[in-house]
Design a protein around this motif. Sequence first.
Motif, short mmCIF file in Angstrom:
data_model
loop_
_atom_site.label_atom_id
_atom_site.label_comp_id
_atom_site.label_asym_id
_atom_site.label_seq_id
_atom_site.Cartn_x
_atom_site.Cartn_y
_atom_site.Cartn_z
N VAL A 71 0.84 -1.20 0.00
CA VAL A 71 0.00 0.00 0.00
C VAL A 71 0.87 1.25 0.00
O VAL A 71 0.65 2.18 -0.79
N VAL A 72 1.88 1.27 0.85
CA VAL A 72 2.81 2.41 0.91
C VAL A 72 3.52 2.59 -0.44
O VAL A 72 3.66 3.71 -0.94
N THR A 73 3.95 1.48 -1.03
CA THR A 73 4.64 1.53 -2.32
C THR A 73 3.73 2.09 -3.40
O THR A 73 4.14 2.95 -4.19
N MET A 74 2.49 1.61 -3.44
CA MET A 74 1.55 2.11 -4.45
C MET A 74 1.25 3.58 -4.23
O MET A 74 1.10 4.35 -5.19
N ASP A 75 1.15 4.01 -2.97
CA ASP A 75 0.95 5.44 -2.69
C ASP A 75 2.10 6.25 -3.30
O ASP A 75 1.88 7.28 -3.93
N GLU A 76 3.33 5.78 -3.11
CA GLU A 76 4.52 6.46 -3.66
C GLU A 76 4.47 6.49 -5.19
O GLU A 76 4.75 7.53 -5.81
N LEU A 77 4.14 5.35 -5.79
CA LEU A 77 4.10 5.26 -7.25
C LEU A 77 3.01 6.16 -7.83
O LEU A 77 3.21 6.79 -8.88
N GLU A 78 1.88 6.22 -7.17
CA GLU A 78 0.80 7.09 -7.65
C GLU A 78 1.19 8.57 -7.51
O GLU A 78 0.96 9.35 -8.45
N ARG A 79 1.77 8.94 -6.38
CA ARG A 79 2.20 10.34 -6.20
C ARG A 79 3.22 10.74 -7.26
O ARG A 79 3.21 11.88 -7.74
N ALA A 80 4.06 9.81 -7.65
CA ALA A 80 5.08 10.09 -8.68
C ALA A 80 4.53 10.00 -10.10
O ALA A 80 5.25 10.28 -11.06
N GLY A 81 3.27 9.58 -10.24
CA GLY A 81 2.67 9.47 -11.57
C GLY A 81 3.16 8.26 -12.37
O GLY A 81 3.05 8.24 -13.58
N LEU A 82 3.67 7.25 -11.66
CA LEU A 82 4.24 6.07 -12.32
C LEU A 82 3.26 4.91 -12.44
O LEU A 82 3.43 4.03 -13.28
N ALA A 83 2.24 4.88 -11.59
CA ALA A 83 1.25 3.80 -11.61
C ALA A 83 -0.05 4.31 -11.03
O ALA A 83 -0.09 5.34 -10.33
N GLU A 84 -1.12 3.58 -11.33
CA GLU A 84 -2.45 3.91 -10.82
C GLU A 84 -3.13 2.65 -10.33
O GLU A 84 -2.83 1.55 -10.80
N ARG A 85 -4.06 2.82 -9.41
CA ARG A 85 -4.92 1.71 -8.97
C ARG A 85 -6.30 1.95 -9.57
O ARG A 85 -6.86 3.03 -9.41
N ARG A 86 -6.80 0.94 -10.25
CA ARG A 86 -8.14 1.03 -10.85
C ARG A 86 -8.98 -0.12 -10.34
O ARG A 86 -8.45 -1.22 -10.10
N PRO A 87 -10.28 0.09 -10.21
CA PRO A 87 -11.14 -1.00 -9.73
C PRO A 87 -11.06 -2.21 -10.66
O PRO A 87 -11.04 -2.07 -11.88
N ALA A 88 -11.00 -3.40 -10.07
CA ALA A 88 -10.99 -4.64 -10.86
C ALA A 88 -12.40 -4.88 -11.38
O ALA A 88 -13.37 -4.74 -10.62
N PRO A 89 -12.53 -5.24 -12.64
CA PRO A 89 -13.86 -5.46 -13.20
C PRO A 89 -14.63 -6.58 -12.50
O PRO A 89 -15.85 -6.52 -12.37
N SER A 90 -13.92 -7.59 -12.03
CA SER A 90 -14.58 -8.76 -11.43
C SER A 90 -14.83 -8.61 -9.93
O SER A 90 -15.63 -9.34 -9.37
N ASP A 91 -14.15 -7.66 -9.28
CA ASP A 91 -14.30 -7.49 -7.83
C ASP A 91 -14.03 -6.03 -7.51
O ASP A 91 -12.89 -5.59 -7.51
N ARG A 92 -15.08 -5.29 -7.22
CA ARG A 92 -14.94 -3.85 -7.01
C ARG A 92 -14.09 -3.50 -5.79
O ARG A 92 -13.62 -2.39 -5.66
N ARG A 93 -13.90 -4.46 -4.88
CA ARG A 93 -13.04 -4.21 -3.71
C ARG A 93 -11.56 -4.29 -4.07
O ARG A 93 -10.73 -3.69 -3.41
N ALA A 94 -11.24 -5.05 -5.10
CA ALA A 94 -9.85 -5.24 -5.52
C ALA A 94 -9.44 -4.11 -6.47
O ALA A 94 -10.27 -3.53 -7.16
N ARG A 95 -8.16 -3.82 -6.49
CA ARG A 95 -7.62 -2.80 -7.38
C ARG A 95 -6.57 -3.40 -8.30
O ARG A 95 -5.70 -4.15 -7.88
N ILE A 96 -6.68 -3.05 -9.58
CA ILE A 96 -5.70 -3.46 -10.60
C ILE A 96 -4.60 -2.41 -10.62
O ILE A 96 -4.87 -1.20 -10.59
N VAL A 97 -3.36 -2.85 -10.68
CA VAL A 97 -2.23 -1.93 -10.77
C VAL A 97 -1.94 -1.68 -12.25
O VAL A 97 -1.68 -2.62 -13.00
N VAL A 98 -2.02 -0.42 -12.65
CA VAL A 98 -1.79 -0.03 -14.03
C VAL A 98 -0.57 0.89 -14.07
O VAL A 98 -0.53 1.92 -13.39
#
Length: 162
Positions: free
Chosen positions: A70-97
């Motif tokens: 979670v901390v790593t993804m927060d860093e990557l999102e702040r830097a504009g390197l990755a995003e979390r998007r809702p998973a089509p099959s499970d709205r609670r899960a996030r796909i890393v893009v």
Amino acid sequence: MTTEPLAPTVLDVTGMVVHAGHVLNTRLAAALAVIDVSPRNYCVLVHAVDRDLTQAQVAELSDLDKTTMVVTMDELERAGLAERRPAPSDRRARIVVVTDAGRDLIRAGRGIVDGVHDEVLGTLPEDERAVFLSALSRLVGGVLAKPVESEVNVRRARTPKR
């Protein structure tokens, strides 16, 4: 009373592997600092790129616990390197893009990572490199693939703060 020698009589495989992993990670961190990314962040980007994997799946591939991911993804999102998007099959899960900026960073980092690996492996005679890599692959794909359950909490080596 007889005294039995207690000094080690065989190589400390655990100590050598832990030390080698730590030193390799510090070399990688120093090299990747040139493009302002940590080995952990780079690892997550590489495992996530061009795949529809959830954050939990990328964490498993990257050998990260949930909190660190979670901390790593927060860093990557702040830097504009990755995003979390809702998973089509499970709205609670996030796909890393991985974003375009993240893809550019992966391209820049690939040569750096390969260079560090080449430098380290280059210290071995050529005929030993393939044997070493084959043996290491068998170990981490076999008996050392997954941690075993233990009542003793085993912590990873601490990286000193700067």
